[in-house]
Scaffold this motif. Structure first.
Motif, PDB file in Angstrom:
ATOM      1  N   LEU A 111       0.818  -1.213   0.000  1.00  0.00           N
ATOM      2  CA  LEU A 111       0.000   0.000   0.000  1.00  0.00           C
ATOM      3  C   LEU A 111       0.856   1.270   0.000  1.00  0.00           C
ATOM      4  CD1 LEU A 111      -2.803  -1.016   2.518  1.00  0.00           C
ATOM      5  CD2 LEU A 111      -2.960  -0.899   0.013  1.00  0.00           C
ATOM      6  N   HIS A 115      -3.265   4.697  -2.725  1.00  0.00           N
ATOM      7  CA  HIS A 115      -4.192   3.564  -2.674  1.00  0.00           C
ATOM      8  C   HIS A 115      -5.247   3.795  -1.584  1.00  0.00           C
ATOM      9  CE1 HIS A 115      -0.438   1.377  -4.292  1.00  0.00           C
ATOM     10  NE2 HIS A 115      -1.204   1.759  -5.317  1.00  0.00           N
ATOM     11  N   ASN A 116      -5.926   4.918  -1.703  1.00  0.00           N
ATOM     12  CA  ASN A 116      -6.863   5.332  -0.660  1.00  0.00           C
ATOM     13  C   ASN A 116      -8.323   5.102  -1.035  1.00  0.00           C
ATOM     14  OD1 ASN A 116      -7.079   7.284  -2.589  1.00  0.00           O
ATOM     15  ND2 ASN A 116      -6.340   8.971  -1.316  1.00  0.00           N
ATOM     16  N   LEU A 134     -10.371  -4.109   4.140  1.00  0.00           N
ATOM     17  CA  LEU A 134     -10.318  -2.713   3.728  1.00  0.00           C
ATOM     18  C   LEU A 134     -10.986  -1.809   4.754  1.00  0.00           C
ATOM     19  CD1 LEU A 134     -11.019  -2.984  -0.102  1.00  0.00           C
ATOM     20  CD2 LEU A 134      -8.821  -2.756   1.059  1.00  0.00           C
ATOM     21  N   ILE A 139      -9.849   2.022   4.280  1.00  0.00           N
ATOM     22  CA  ILE A 139      -9.840   2.293   2.839  1.00  0.00           C
ATOM     23  C   ILE A 139     -11.259   2.141   2.303  1.00  0.00           C
ATOM     24  CG2 ILE A 139      -8.941   1.575   0.582  1.00  0.00           C
ATOM     25  CD1 ILE A 139      -6.488   0.461   2.035  1.00  0.00           C
ATOM     26  N   TYR A 141     -14.302   1.635  -0.291  1.00  0.00           N
ATOM     27  CA  TYR A 141     -14.323   0.781  -1.479  1.00  0.00           C
ATOM     28  C   TYR A 141     -15.701   0.794  -2.123  1.00  0.00           C
ATOM     29  CZ  TYR A 141     -16.655  -2.449   1.707  1.00  0.00           C
ATOM     30  OH  TYR A 141     -17.534  -3.005   2.609  1.00  0.00           O
TER      31      TYR A 141
END
Length: 246
Positions: A111, A115-116, A134, A139, A141
């Motif tokens: 990461l 990659h947020n 996640l 994070i 998604y």
């Protein structure tokens, strides 16, 4: 001790060869067999025919439908709704999700700040483990599915802007798995660049078409082999605990 894997089909599964090699290296008298069952309703009969089984791994398509056959589930199974590991002691079956451990430990070193936001391709049992991880990592998604719904994005509605905004893309579908190695999730690959990370839970072939498409456009890519090793070792730790559920 006797362990095994249930799913369907199982002709190219990772776990039997991995555990047999592990047992040989450890010089211990354990068995690990593949049990391809065409329906999860066959599980009680399988266990009756093999009363010495102490643990099972669970793969496609039974990670969710196996739950009614368990006496107890751990917290991660309760949250994800999916089980890939069963401990059996004196006939008592407890379900775990070691996919969570394997995915998290293999993803974190890759990461980067960009990659947020993530796209999860697929909405099955493996997808639920990915969603859990996640969420734990903070994070956000979106889930992509074949038909789309109020909760998911359809493949046909994916745009270059969506791909550009989601620098982490995770394939949890079987598309591209051996022997259908030419298949790949239908996403706008031309919008992928060198800031993207593409992670495929498939390990056979080593590079799926999904990953090849990303690599050709400069993305970092990762297949599912390390995740499988880590989840297998987590299963072994569970099976060899001295007391049930501890």
């Amino acid at each position: 001790m006797h362990y095994g894997l249930i799913g369907y089909p199982l002709s190219h599964s990772f776990s039997p060869a991995y555990f047999r090699k592990k047992f040989a290296e450890m010089q211990i008298a354990c068995l690990y067999e593949a049990y391809p069952i065409a329906d999860i309703a066959e599980l009680p009969g399988l266990l009756a025919a093999h009363p010495h089984i102490s643990g099972l791994n669970v793969t496609i398509p039974y990670k969710e439908s196996v739950l009614p056959h368990l006496h107890e589930i751990d917290e991660m199974v309760a949250v994800t709704g999916a089980c890939n590991c069963i401990s059996i002691k004196d006939g008592y079956r407890k379900g775990y999700n070691t996919d969570v451990t394997g995915f998290e430990q293999s993803l974190i070193p890759l990461l980067r700040p960009q990659h947020n936001m993530a796209l999860i391709l697929g909405n099955g049992g493996a997808s639920k483990a990915v969603r859990y991880v996640l969420t734990q990592l903070g994070i956000p998604y979106s889930v992509v599915s074949r038909d789309g719904s109020r909760q998911t994005i359809g493949y046909t509605t994916l745009t270059p802007a969506i791909i550009d905004a989601h620098k982490l893309i995770i394939n949890t579908t079987p598309l591209g798995m051996y022997p259908d190695v030419a298949a790949a999730p239908p996403i706008p690959y031309d919008s992928i660049g060198d800031q993207h990370l593409l992670y495929d839970l498939i390990y056979n072939p080593e590079e799926t078409q999904f990953l090849a498409n990303g690599r050709e456009r400069g993305a970092v890519t990762k297949n599912g082999f390390e995740m499988l090793v880590l989840q297998a070792e987590a299963s072994w730790d569970i099976w060899t605990r001295p007391e049930r559920g501890e």
